[in-house]
Scaffold this motif. Structure first.
Motif, PDB file in Angstrom:
ATOM      1  N   GLY A  76       8.942   1.982 -30.809  1.00 15.13           N
ATOM      2  CA  GLY A  76       8.725   3.419 -30.966  1.00 15.13           C
ATOM      3  C   GLY A  76       7.389   3.903 -30.453  1.00 15.13           C
ATOM      4  N   GLU A  77       6.498   2.974 -30.086  1.00 15.73           N
ATOM      5  CA  GLU A  77       5.164   3.336 -29.593  1.00 15.73           C
ATOM      6  C   GLU A  77       4.978   2.956 -28.126  1.00 15.73           C
ATOM      7  N   ARG A  78       5.913   2.184 -27.598  1.00 17.18           N
ATOM      8  CA  ARG A  78       5.767   1.613 -26.257  1.00 17.18           C
ATOM      9  C   ARG A  78       6.324   2.550 -25.195  1.00 17.18           C
ATOM     10  N   PRO A  79       5.571   2.750 -24.099  1.00 20.31           N
ATOM     11  CA  PRO A  79       6.114   3.544 -22.994  1.00 20.31           C
ATOM     12  C   PRO A  79       7.166   2.766 -22.236  1.00 20.31           C
ATOM     13  N   ALA A  80       7.876   3.432 -21.359  1.00 15.91           N
ATOM     14  CA  ALA A  80       8.738   2.714 -20.421  1.00 15.91           C
ATOM     15  C   ALA A  80       7.837   1.858 -19.526  1.00 15.91           C
ATOM     16  N   VAL A  81       8.280   0.649 -19.243  1.00 14.53           N
ATOM     17  CA  VAL A  81       7.473  -0.294 -18.466  1.00 14.53           C
ATOM     18  C   VAL A  81       8.272  -0.774 -17.262  1.00 14.53           C
ATOM     19  N   GLU A  82       7.641  -0.719 -16.095  1.00 13.63           N
ATOM     20  CA  GLU A  82       8.270  -1.256 -14.885  1.00 13.63           C
ATOM     21  C   GLU A  82       7.235  -2.081 -14.144  1.00 13.63           C
ATOM     22  N   LEU A  83       7.497  -3.377 -14.032  1.00 16.94           N
ATOM     23  CA  LEU A  83       6.576  -4.290 -13.383  1.00 16.94           C
ATOM     24  C   LEU A  83       7.098  -4.641 -12.002  1.00 16.94           C
ATOM     25  N   LEU A  84       6.212  -4.568 -11.013  1.00 19.36           N
ATOM     26  CA  LEU A  84       6.594  -4.700  -9.610  1.00 19.36           C
ATOM     27  C   LEU A  84       5.876  -5.891  -8.995  1.00 19.36           C
ATOM     28  N   ARG A  85       6.644  -6.819  -8.429  1.00 22.34           N
ATOM     29  CA  ARG A  85       6.025  -7.977  -7.801  1.00 22.34           C
ATOM     30  C   ARG A  85       5.670  -7.649  -6.357  1.00 22.34           C
ATOM     31  N   GLY A  86       4.388  -7.775  -6.047  1.00 23.19           N
ATOM     32  CA  GLY A  86       3.943  -7.502  -4.690  1.00 23.19           C
ATOM     33  C   GLY A  86       2.449  -7.302  -4.636  1.00 23.19           C
ATOM     34  N   ASN A  87       1.977  -6.872  -3.500  1.00 27.22           N
ATOM     35  CA  ASN A  87       0.566  -6.647  -3.234  1.00 27.22           C
ATOM     36  C   ASN A  87       0.304  -5.145  -3.265  1.00 27.22           C
ATOM     37  N   PHE A  88      -0.814  -4.735  -3.891  1.00 29.05           N
ATOM     38  CA  PHE A  88      -1.069  -3.295  -3.969  1.00 29.05           C
ATOM     39  C   PHE A  88      -1.303  -2.667  -2.599  1.00 29.05           C
ATOM     40  N   GLY A  89      -1.532  -3.486  -1.591  1.00 28.53           N
ATOM     41  CA  GLY A  89      -1.606  -2.961  -0.234  1.00 28.53           C
ATOM     42  C   GLY A  89      -0.260  -2.432   0.250  1.00 28.53           C
ATOM     43  N   ASP A  90       0.806  -2.874  -0.412  1.00 29.13           N
ATOM     44  CA  ASP A  90       2.158  -2.400  -0.100  1.00 29.13           C
ATOM     45  C   ASP A  90       2.641  -1.392  -1.138  1.00 29.13           C
ATOM     46  N   MET A  91       1.722  -0.643  -1.691  1.00 33.45           N
ATOM     47  CA  MET A  91       2.034   0.310  -2.756  1.00 33.45           C
ATOM     48  C   MET A  91       3.103   1.317  -2.349  1.00 33.45           C
ATOM     49  N   ASP A  92       3.029   1.812  -1.139  1.00 32.99           N
ATOM     50  CA  ASP A  92       4.023   2.803  -0.698  1.00 32.99           C
ATOM     51  C   ASP A  92       5.436   2.257  -0.851  1.00 32.99           C
ATOM     52  N   GLU A  93       5.678   1.072  -0.314  1.00 36.57           N
ATOM     53  CA  GLU A  93       7.017   0.488  -0.381  1.00 36.57           C
ATOM     54  C   GLU A  93       7.438   0.206  -1.826  1.00 36.57           C
ATOM     55  N   LEU A  94       6.502  -0.298  -2.628  1.00 36.25           N
ATOM     56  CA  LEU A  94       6.819  -0.645  -4.013  1.00 36.25           C
ATOM     57  C   LEU A  94       7.186   0.586  -4.838  1.00 36.25           C
ATOM     58  N   LEU A  95       6.417   1.668  -4.687  1.00 35.58           N
ATOM     59  CA  LEU A  95       6.674   2.854  -5.494  1.00 35.58           C
ATOM     60  C   LEU A  95       7.878   3.644  -4.983  1.00 35.58           C
ATOM     61  N   VAL A  96       8.111   3.616  -3.686  1.00 35.55           N
ATOM     62  CA  VAL A  96       9.327   4.242  -3.159  1.00 35.55           C
ATOM     63  C   VAL A  96      10.555   3.526  -3.709  1.00 35.55           C
ATOM     64  N   ALA A  97      10.517   2.188  -3.709  1.00 37.33           N
ATOM     65  CA  ALA A  97      11.645   1.416  -4.223  1.00 37.33           C
ATOM     66  C   ALA A  97      11.858   1.670  -5.707  1.00 37.33           C
ATOM     67  N   ALA A  98      10.760   1.928  -6.432  1.00 35.67           N
ATOM     68  CA  ALA A  98      10.858   2.198  -7.867  1.00 35.67           C
ATOM     69  C   ALA A  98      11.199   3.656  -8.165  1.00 35.67           C
ATOM     70  N   ARG A  99      11.306   4.463  -7.109  1.00 30.84           N
ATOM     71  CA  ARG A  99      11.650   5.887  -7.241  1.00 30.84           C
ATOM     72  C   ARG A  99      10.678   6.642  -8.153  1.00 30.84           C
ATOM     73  N   VAL A 100       9.398   6.400  -7.916  1.00 33.80           N
ATOM     74  CA  VAL A 100       8.343   7.070  -8.679  1.00 33.80           C
ATOM     75  C   VAL A 100       7.931   8.332  -7.927  1.00 33.80           C
ATOM     76  N   PRO A 101       8.000   9.510  -8.555  1.00 37.53           N
ATOM     77  CA  PRO A 101       7.636  10.732  -7.839  1.00 37.53           C
ATOM     78  C   PRO A 101       6.133  10.934  -7.680  1.00 37.53           C
ATOM     79  N   GLY A 102       5.349  10.418  -8.608  1.00 32.92           N
ATOM     80  CA  GLY A 102       3.905  10.599  -8.566  1.00 32.92           C
ATOM     81  C   GLY A 102       3.277   9.892  -9.750  1.00 32.92           C
ATOM     82  N   VAL A 103       1.943   9.743  -9.700  1.00 31.78           N
ATOM     83  CA  VAL A 103       1.224   8.981 -10.727  1.00 31.78           C
ATOM     84  C   VAL A 103       0.045   9.812 -11.220  1.00 31.78           C
ATOM     85  N   ASP A 104      -0.226   9.720 -12.523  1.00 30.18           N
ATOM     86  CA  ASP A 104      -1.307  10.507 -13.129  1.00 30.18           C
ATOM     87  C   ASP A 104      -2.621   9.743 -13.231  1.00 30.18           C
ATOM     88  N   ALA A 105      -2.565   8.428 -13.243  1.00 30.96           N
ATOM     89  CA  ALA A 105      -3.788   7.620 -13.347  1.00 30.96           C
ATOM     90  C   ALA A 105      -3.524   6.259 -12.719  1.00 30.96           C
TER      91      ALA A 105
END
Length: 318
Positions: free
Chosen positions: A74-103
Motif C-alpha cells: 500500500g506504500e510502494r509505487p509501481a516499479v519497472e526495472l530495465l536492464r541496459g546502459n543509461f547511454g541507451d536511455m532513449d531506447e529503454l524508455l521508449v520500450a517501457a512506454r514512458v511519456p516523461g520523467v519528473d526526477a
C-alpha cells in the motif's frame, strides 16, 4: 540478501532534498545498483508514483527488485526495472512506454558490489582477472585486452587522459616490456608492474600507486565518458518541465562533463558577447540549482570513506 550486495548510498539525504519527489511523480534511477537511493525515493513516490531503474547487471537488478518489494504494497509505487546502459536511455524508455520523467538521478562510478567482487577485476586491492566490464554479458573489450594489445602511445594516452597520472608514459613502457615476457592477466600482476614503474619516493604519497591506472582502464573498457554525455543529453530530453536532474560524480573528468553540460544548456545563446540583443533565439533549457557542487559531510565520509570524492550537481528543466 547477502552482505555482498549491501551498499551505502552516497549523499542520500541531499539527493532526496534536491530531487523534490512528490506522490504521483515518475522517478528514474539511471544507476540502480542495490536500490540504495531508490528504496528511500520509493517511499516518497507512494502507490500512485512510478519508479524506473536502469542497470546493466542482472544480479543487481534482482537484488534491487527484492529490496523494493519489501516496501509494503500500500506504500510502494509501481516499479519497472530495465536492464541496459543509461547511454541507451532513449531506447529503454521508449520500450517501457514512458511519456516523461519528473526526477532523474545518476550515481556514477563503480558500485561497492563491483569493487568488492574480485572476479570482476575492478579492484587493485584484491587479485582477480583483468576484466572491468560493467556488463560482461554484452561487452567484449576487457582491461586485459587493452593492457596486452594497445601500444605504448595509446596506453599513455588512456592512463594520462583518463586519470591525470603523472607517470603514465613510464607505466605504459613498463607494461609493454612486462607483457613481452608473459601476458599480464591478473590485477595483481598489473599492480606489480605499476609499482615497479613508479619511483619509490613517489609511491609513498597520494594513495595506492595503481589507483589512477585502474580508473583509466575502467573508463576505457566501458566508454564511460562517452556514455555519460549521451545519458545526460537523453535525461534532459525525457524530463518533464520543472523536472530535476541530479548527478553524483566521483572524479574530475565526470564532474567537468556534468558541469559543462549543465552550463551549456542553461545558457544556449550563441550570439557574440558584444551583441546587445540576442539574435540566435536559442532559449535556455535548464536552470542550475547548485552553483557549487554539494559535498558529503565529514560525518558521512567517516561512516563511508568511498563518499570522500563525491560531488552532487542538480539542475531543473524549464
Amino acid at each position: 540478501m547477502t552482505s555482498e550486495y549491501r551498499h551505502t548510498p552516497v549523499l542520500l539525504a541531499e539527493c532526496l532534498e534536491q530531487l523534490e519527489l512528490k506522490t504521483q511523480h515518475t522517478f528514474l534511477d539511471c544507476t540502480l545498483g542495490f536500490a540504495g537511493h531508490s528504496f528511500e525515493a520509493a517511499k516518497r513516490l507512494g502507490p500512485e508514483g512510478l519508479l524506473l531503474g536502469i542497470d546493466q547487471d542482472e544480479v543487481a537488478l534482482a537484488a534491487a527488485a527484492e529490496r523494493l518489494a519489501s516496501i509494503p504494497e500500500g506504500e510502494r509505487p509501481a516499479v519497472e526495472l530495465l536492464r541496459g546502459n543509461f547511454g541507451d536511455m532513449d531506447e529503454l524508455l521508449v520500450a517501457a512506454r514512458v511519456p516523461g520523467v519528473d526526477a532523474i538521478l545518476f550515481d556514477l562510478g563503480v558500485s561497492s558490489v563491483q569493487i568488492d567482487t574480485a572476479s570482476r577485476g575492478f579492484s587493485f586491492k584484491e587479485n582477480g582477472p583483468l576484466d572491468m566490464r560493467m556488463d560482461p554479458g554484452t561487452q567484449t573489450l576487457t582491461a586485459a585486452e587493452i593492457v596486452n594489445t594497445y601500444n605504448a602511445a595509446d596506453l599513455t594516452r588512456i592512463i594520462r587522459g583518463f586519470s591525470d597520472e603523472k607517470w603514465a608514459s613510464r607505466i605504459a613502457d613498463f607494461i609493454v616490456r612486462a607483457r613481452e615476457q608473459a601476458p599480464i592477466e591478473s590485477s595483481e600482476a598489473l599492480v606489480d608492474v605499476i609499482k615497479a614503474a613508479i619511483p619509490a619516493s613517489a609511491r609513498r604519497a597520494g594513495g595506492h600507486p595503481a589507483k589512477r591506472t585502474f580508473q583509466a582502464l575502467r573508463i576505457e573498457v566501458n566508454s564511460e565518458l562517452t556514455v555519460l554525455r549521451r545519458g545526460l543529453d537523453a535525461a534532459v530530453r525525457w524530463l518533464n518541465p520543472g523536472g530535476r536532474l541530479a548527478v553524483i560524480s566521483y572524479h574530475s573528468l565526470e564532474d567537468r562533463i556534468v558541469k559543462d553540460t549543465f552550463a551549456s544548456l542553461a545558457n544556449r545563446c550563441t550570439c557574440p558577447p558584444d551583441l546587445p540583443v540576442c539574435m540566435c533565439g536559442r532559449e535556455p533549457v535548464l536552470d542550475i540549482i547548485t552553483r557549487k557542487p554539494v559535498l558529503p559531510s565529514p560525518e558521512e565520509v567517516a561512516r563511508n570513506p568511498r563518499a570522500r570524492s563525491a560531488k552532487l550537481r542538480v539542475a531543473r528543466k524549464r
